[in-house]
Design an enzyme around this catalytic site. Sequence first.
Site, PDB file in Angstrom:
ATOM      1  N   ASP A   9       8.739   2.566   1.936  1.00 41.56           N
ATOM      2  CA  ASP A   9       7.571   3.331   2.372  1.00 41.56           C
ATOM      3  C   ASP A   9       7.472   3.123   3.885  1.00 41.56           C
ATOM      4  OD1 ASP A   9       5.033   4.057   3.197  1.00 41.56           O
ATOM      5  OD2 ASP A   9       4.077   3.488   1.317  1.00 41.56           O
TER       6      ASP A   9
ATOM      7  N   LYS B 177       2.193  10.023   9.112  1.00 45.28           N
ATOM      8  CA  LYS B 177       1.532   9.640  10.366  1.00 45.28           C
ATOM      9  C   LYS B 177       2.203  10.277  11.597  1.00 45.28           C
ATOM     10  CE  LYS B 177      -0.454   5.540   8.237  1.00 45.28           C
ATOM     11  NZ  LYS B 177      -1.865   5.575   8.062  1.00 45.28           N
TER      12      LYS B 177
ATOM     13  N   TYR C 137       0.838  -1.205   0.000  1.00 44.67           N
ATOM     14  CA  TYR C 137       0.000   0.000   0.000  1.00 44.67           C
ATOM     15  C   TYR C 137       0.870   1.250   0.000  1.00 44.67           C
ATOM     16  CZ  TYR C 137      -3.705   3.248   1.282  1.00 44.67           C
ATOM     17  OH  TYR C 137      -4.600   4.288   1.281  1.00 44.67           O
TER      18      TYR C 137
HETATM   19  C1  LIG Z   1       2.344   2.138   4.022  1.00 45.73           C
HETATM   20  C2  LIG Z   1       1.496   3.323   3.697  1.00 45.73           C
HETATM   21  N1  LIG Z   1       1.870   4.136   2.710  1.00 45.73           N
HETATM   22  C3  LIG Z   1       1.164   5.223   2.378  1.00 45.73           C
HETATM   23  C4  LIG Z   1      -0.001   5.539   3.044  1.00 45.73           C
HETATM   24  C5  LIG Z   1      -0.784   6.751   2.628  1.00 45.73           C
HETATM   25  O1  LIG Z   1      -0.715   7.719   3.624  1.00 45.73           O
HETATM   26  P1  LIG Z   1      -1.861   8.857   3.668  1.00 45.73           P
HETATM   27  O2  LIG Z   1      -3.114   8.160   4.103  1.00 45.73           O
HETATM   28  O3  LIG Z   1      -1.328   9.842   4.676  1.00 45.73           O
HETATM   29  O4  LIG Z   1      -1.940   9.422   2.302  1.00 45.73           O
HETATM   30  C6  LIG Z   1      -0.442   4.725   4.075  1.00 45.73           C
HETATM   31  C7  LIG Z   1      -1.687   5.040   4.795  1.00 45.73           C
HETATM   32  O5  LIG Z   1      -2.147   4.316   5.652  1.00 45.73           O
HETATM   33  C8  LIG Z   1       0.311   3.577   4.404  1.00 45.73           C
HETATM   34  O6  LIG Z   1      -0.106   2.730   5.359  1.00 45.73           O
END
Ligand SMILES: Cc1ncc(COP(=O)(O)O)c(C=O)c1O
Length: 425
Positions: A232, A260, A138
């Site tokens: 990520d 976060k 994700y």
């Molecule tokens: C691993 C990861 N990358 C990217 C994101 C995207 O972050 P945002 O919701 O702040 O756009 C998330 C969101 O939960 C995530 O868990």
Amino acid sequence: MQNLSTQDEWIARARAVFPAGGFGNFDPGIIIARGEGSHVWDENGTDYIDYLIGSGPMLLGHGHPEVIEAVLEQLPKGMTFFANNAKGIELAEAIVEAVPCCEQVRFVTSGGEADMYAIRLARAYTGRNKILKFEGGYHGMSAEAQMSLAPTTHVNFPQAVPDSAGIPPGVADQMLIAPFNDLAAVEMLLAENDDIAAIIAEPLQRIIPAAPGFLQGLRALCDRYSVLLIFDEIVTGFRLAYGGAQEHYGVTPDICTLGKIIGGGFPLAALGASAEIMRHFDKSIVGTDKWLMQLGTLSGNPIAAAAGLKTMEILRRDGSYSRLRETGRALQQMQSRALEGAGIAHQICGDETLFDVFFTTGPCRDYRSAKHDDPARNATYNATLRQHGIFKSPGKLYPSLAITPVDLEKTEYAIERAVQSIALT
Ligand SMILES: Cc1ncc(COP(=O)(O)O)c(C=O)c1O
């Protein structure tokens, strides 16, 4: 006329103004009225122990007094400037100090935006186009990130499948998809394609841990094929350890994304890398084909930066991470105990700082294998937890530093009831 509860009224109002009645993030059947410490309350006043923690940012719990003080100190001085400001600079310094791959950072507003720029940056730096992504990984909502995120039908690797409407077919042609934890598949793709700019990975993919040597293997392959490695760390940053997954696992990527926790509950995210890679953002090269335009109205927002800085300062204090892991371990053990006692096949997958139960005994190595044998059982388990005052996502449980021994006792009681509910099915 029927008497609606306060919460039901809000749910009805939300249905009128949002598709599917919600923000798109979480169950629209609950409306959160407030949070304090380790608890949240819904609009009917029902009290829950919070293991969702805003999908990760609220690692200290809600309304930490020192974070509130830091925000209140900044508020009257200005809420946003679009210009460099001291809080944003201090936050960047703290990130650079903590995170091994970051010599420089750029701020954005959301994690997905950070991932989008990380992919673009890798293309700018290498002059190549293709991105290798893991199935089920994700990385936000960009067109690239929507490839093979949660496919419902399985196609052959490395074919990318869009999980969203509205994405031109050409995007899939620029993506290569591999199963997580499969170094041989990654190596084959790198050997066969000389146009790969980067591999993007969650070092802990959702709650699937990297097998021993997998992240080290990715690093070695990226070095061998001159491909950039992007971690990520939106979830893992400042959670698995203060220096994130790269500190915890001892593998340094070329680029990482953070979000976060670094915004302390406010909208702020970042990407970071070496100064050499980050030079693509340097305005002195405007007009060359190496220039990568990047800006955003709220980037480096001083309220978010003040909250993030204070959160990070508190996390640096002695024992924070051992305490977080102790809480996570206790929560894992109480679930294992109760499920084993009832003879229910399961495994707990993840890290002590975020994990969940899988009702399966096979290996959880990648998107296709990390599945519940019986999804209905998971749904009943989570619904019963909710009925007994546990607020969590159906696929993840986040411990926080605000969880108290009393919360743990109440959680154990709820877990026992939830196990009973599935033992009866
Ligand atoms: C691993 C990861 N990358 C990217 C994101 C995207 O972050 P945002 O919701 O702040 O756009 C998330 C969101 O939960 C995530 O868990």
